[in-house]
Design an enzyme around this catalytic site. Structure first.
Site, PDB file in Angstrom:
ATOM      1  N   CYS A 169       0.801  -1.223   0.000  1.00 26.01           N
ATOM      2  CA  CYS A 169       0.000   0.000   0.000  1.00 26.01           C
ATOM      3  C   CYS A 169       0.834   1.274   0.000  1.00 26.01           C
ATOM      4  O   CYS A 169       0.289   2.374  -0.146  1.00 26.01           O
ATOM      5  CB  CYS A 169      -0.924   0.006   1.212  1.00 26.01           C
ATOM      6  SG  CYS A 169      -1.843  -1.529   1.408  1.00 26.01           S
ATOM      7  N   HIS A 308      -2.943   7.969   5.808  1.00 31.53           N
ATOM      8  CA  HIS A 308      -3.171   6.671   5.167  1.00 31.53           C
ATOM      9  C   HIS A 308      -4.622   6.259   5.428  1.00 31.53           C
ATOM     10  O   HIS A 308      -5.297   5.788   4.516  1.00 31.53           O
ATOM     11  CB  HIS A 308      -2.187   5.644   5.713  1.00 31.53           C
ATOM     12  CG  HIS A 308      -2.183   4.349   4.975  1.00 31.53           C
ATOM     13  ND1 HIS A 308      -1.986   4.265   3.614  1.00 31.53           N
ATOM     14  CD2 HIS A 308      -2.359   3.064   5.411  1.00 31.53           C
ATOM     15  CE1 HIS A 308      -2.041   2.992   3.233  1.00 31.53           C
ATOM     16  NE2 HIS A 308      -2.259   2.249   4.309  1.00 31.53           N
ATOM     17  N   GLU A 319      -1.735   4.945  13.390  1.00 26.93           N
ATOM     18  CA  GLU A 319      -1.303   6.117  12.620  1.00 26.93           C
ATOM     19  C   GLU A 319      -1.510   7.381  13.445  1.00 26.93           C
ATOM     20  O   GLU A 319      -0.694   8.312  13.389  1.00 26.93           O
ATOM     21  CB  GLU A 319      -2.050   6.226  11.292  1.00 26.93           C
ATOM     22  CG  GLU A 319      -1.509   7.352  10.414  1.00 26.93           C
ATOM     23  CD  GLU A 319      -2.152   7.440   9.038  1.00 26.93           C
ATOM     24  OE1 GLU A 319      -1.659   8.223   8.202  1.00 26.93           O
ATOM     25  OE2 GLU A 319      -3.160   6.742   8.792  1.00 26.93           O
ATOM     26  N   LYS A 340      -9.439   8.046   1.441  1.00 23.39           N
ATOM     27  CA  LYS A 340     -10.028   6.711   1.304  1.00 23.39           C
ATOM     28  C   LYS A 340     -11.473   6.659   1.777  1.00 23.39           C
ATOM     29  O   LYS A 340     -12.174   5.683   1.492  1.00 23.39           O
ATOM     30  CB  LYS A 340      -9.179   5.688   2.061  1.00 23.39           C
ATOM     31  CG  LYS A 340      -7.794   5.488   1.467  1.00 23.39           C
ATOM     32  CD  LYS A 340      -6.994   4.466   2.249  1.00 23.39           C
ATOM     33  CE  LYS A 340      -5.598   4.275   1.685  1.00 23.39           C
ATOM     34  NZ  LYS A 340      -4.702   5.438   1.929  1.00 23.39           N
ATOM     35  N   HIS A 345      -9.507   2.036  -0.814  1.00 23.69           N
ATOM     36  CA  HIS A 345      -8.054   1.839  -0.777  1.00 23.69           C
ATOM     37  C   HIS A 345      -7.581   1.295  -2.123  1.00 23.69           C
ATOM     38  O   HIS A 345      -7.867   0.150  -2.473  1.00 23.69           O
ATOM     39  CB  HIS A 345      -7.707   0.873   0.347  1.00 23.69           C
ATOM     40  CG  HIS A 345      -6.260   0.837   0.696  1.00 23.69           C
ATOM     41  ND1 HIS A 345      -5.270   1.373  -0.117  1.00 23.69           N
ATOM     42  CD2 HIS A 345      -5.604   0.319   1.776  1.00 23.69           C
ATOM     43  CE1 HIS A 345      -4.100   1.198   0.448  1.00 23.69           C
ATOM     44  NE2 HIS A 345      -4.275   0.559   1.594  1.00 23.69           N
ATOM     45  N   PHE A 404       1.632  -3.195   4.096  1.00 27.64           N
ATOM     46  CA  PHE A 404       1.900  -4.497   4.696  1.00 27.64           C
ATOM     47  C   PHE A 404       3.392  -4.802   4.575  1.00 27.64           C
ATOM     48  O   PHE A 404       4.015  -4.529   3.552  1.00 27.64           O
ATOM     49  CB  PHE A 404       1.110  -5.597   3.983  1.00 27.64           C
ATOM     50  CG  PHE A 404      -0.365  -5.625   4.294  1.00 27.64           C
ATOM     51  CD1 PHE A 404      -0.901  -4.877   5.324  1.00 27.64           C
ATOM     52  CD2 PHE A 404      -1.224  -6.416   3.542  1.00 27.64           C
ATOM     53  CE1 PHE A 404      -2.257  -4.913   5.603  1.00 27.64           C
ATOM     54  CE2 PHE A 404      -2.572  -6.469   3.808  1.00 27.64           C
ATOM     55  CZ  PHE A 404      -3.102  -5.721   4.841  1.00 27.64           C
TER      56      PHE A 404
END
Length: 418
Positions: A169, A308, A319, A340, A345, A404
């Site tokens: 991502c 994010h 975050e 998002k 996403h 990830f």
């Protein structure tokens, strides 16, 4: 050698529309780009909603110079087509083909997290049924993630640094950061950079759903709700964002329209877990700190963070912790949002389209609302712009991507100044 890097062109293919203007207008109008999945029976995965690109008509580009004809299109996977169209728009927006530049000083760096998984599935089915001799000769070059960057170079003639970044991502943001470095350090004068992704197949939804990453909500308005206490996973999206990054003096000399400056880039790793961000937020926070420092700024100088913000339980909480680590007391006054909440996403393309949003926010002095938010979470206690769009000057902003594997990437954008 240290040079300034600016954004002079942008292109986008998104669930909110193809083209930056349509996309950005949808963002400002707080439109939700989600729709119900109709390509397969959703009962098997339980995932009902996705951020699907609905207005992309590839035949509209067959006769467009710099895109692809019908024959070429048959030999391109969807993620590559999206990237080629986004790159073409970005070049058109920049207003030049850069023929004055040595082609070895013009590069292409486009991130992609997964690549042609749909093609892998269809070719594997042929393999099982009829054997390896029936696998398409175009399978490998159509499927591999780097083909988006490679194809764009064929269309533009750019012969400089050309590669794919695959950091899940964070791919799109890392690609932009690497392009920024190439120009800043004197290796390139211009670079097309961004990300692309198209994984709209049942297999992908099943994989993400089984690891509890996707929401199974059937409510379009409450599916992707970053920082909301009732968040239940992200909405899977697709699309592409490509930006023209250019050395400032060259852009200035040709009278280019300049959106803003990219002034800092931070890249770190959690070294913690395959999928979960680190609870301490140490590494993600350091990524932000490094970007701020490189830009010559202090934490209190940051007006806005495009987070994010995936709408997963762990990401949004950790975050938030990372932002506090990086900004200290200034974390409570900075404006934060999640694109998002409207796009879902886009995996490898997420950071690129969010960079476009950040650049437009600086250009037009508007910070969009985080859409869908209703229920406060005591562990997410910062200003997530939940009441509506905020109209204010944005002199400096961050855009975060967390992938990830623990990959963290942050870009620092500044309003252009002489």
């Amino acid at each position: 050698m240290s040079r300034r890097v600016v954004i002079t062109g942008m292109g986008a293919v998104t669930p909110l529309g193809t083209g930056v203007e349509k996309f950005w207008n949808g963002i400002k109008e707080n439109k939700i780009g989600f729709s119900f999945i109709d390509k397969f029976d959703t009962e098997r995965t339980g995932v009902k909603i996705a951020g699907i690109v609905r207005d992309f008509d590839e035949s509209a580009y067959y006769d467009v110079k710099g895109c692809f004809d019908k024959k070429e299109a048959k030999r391109m996977n969807v993620f590559t087509k999206y990237a080629v169209v986004a790159a073409h728009e970005a070049m058109e927006d920049a207003g030049t083909s850069f023929e004055d530049i040595d082609p070895f000083r013009a590069g292409v760096i486009v991130g992609c997290g997964i690549g042609g998984i749909d093609l892998t599935l269809s070719e594997y089915s042929k393999y099982l049924e009829k054997g390896p001799g029936r696998i398409s000769v175009f399978y490998i070059p159509m499927m591999i993630c780097n083909m988006a960057a490679g194809t764009i170079s064929m269309k533009t003639g750019f012969k400089g640094a050309n590669y794919d970044v695959t950091t899940a991502c964070a791919s799109g943001t890392h690609a932009l950061g690497e392009a920024f470095r190439k120009i800043k350090d004197g290796y390139l004068d211009v670079c097309l950079a961004g990300g692309t992704e198209s994984t709209n197949v049942e297999f992908t939804y099943g994989g993400f759903a089984n690891m509890k990453a996707l929401t199974k909500s059937g409510d379009l308005e409450r599916a992707s709700i970053p920082f909301d206490k009732e968040r239940s996973g992200f909405v899977l999206g697709e699309g592409s964002g490509v930006l023209v990054l250019e050395e400032y003096e060259h852009a200035k000399a040709r009278g280019a329209k300049i959106y803003c400056e990219i002034a800092g880039y931070g890249a770190t790793c959690d070294a913690y877990h395959m999928t979960s961000p680190s609870p301490t937020g140490e590494a993600a926070g350091m990524g932000m700190t490094l970007a701020i420092r490189e830009a010559g700024l202090n934490p209190e100088d940051i007006d806005y963070i495009n987070a994010h913000g995936t709408s997963t339980g762990l990401n949004d909480k950790y975050e938030t912790t990372a932002i506090k680590n990086a900004l200290g007391d200034a974390a409570y006054s900075v404006k934060i949002n999640s694109t998002k909440s409207m796009t879902g996403h886009l995996l490898g393309a997420a950071g690129a389209i969010e960079a476009i949003v950040t650049a437009k926010s600086i250009q037009e002095s508007i910070i969009h609302k985080t859409v869908g938010y209703k229920v406060p979470d005591e562990e997410c206690d910062l200003n997530y712009c939940v009441e509506g769009n905020i109209h204010q000057e944005v002199k400096a902003a961050l855009s975060n991507s967390l992938g990830f594997g623990g990959h963290n990437a942050t870009l620092c954008f500044k309003k252009i100044s002489e």
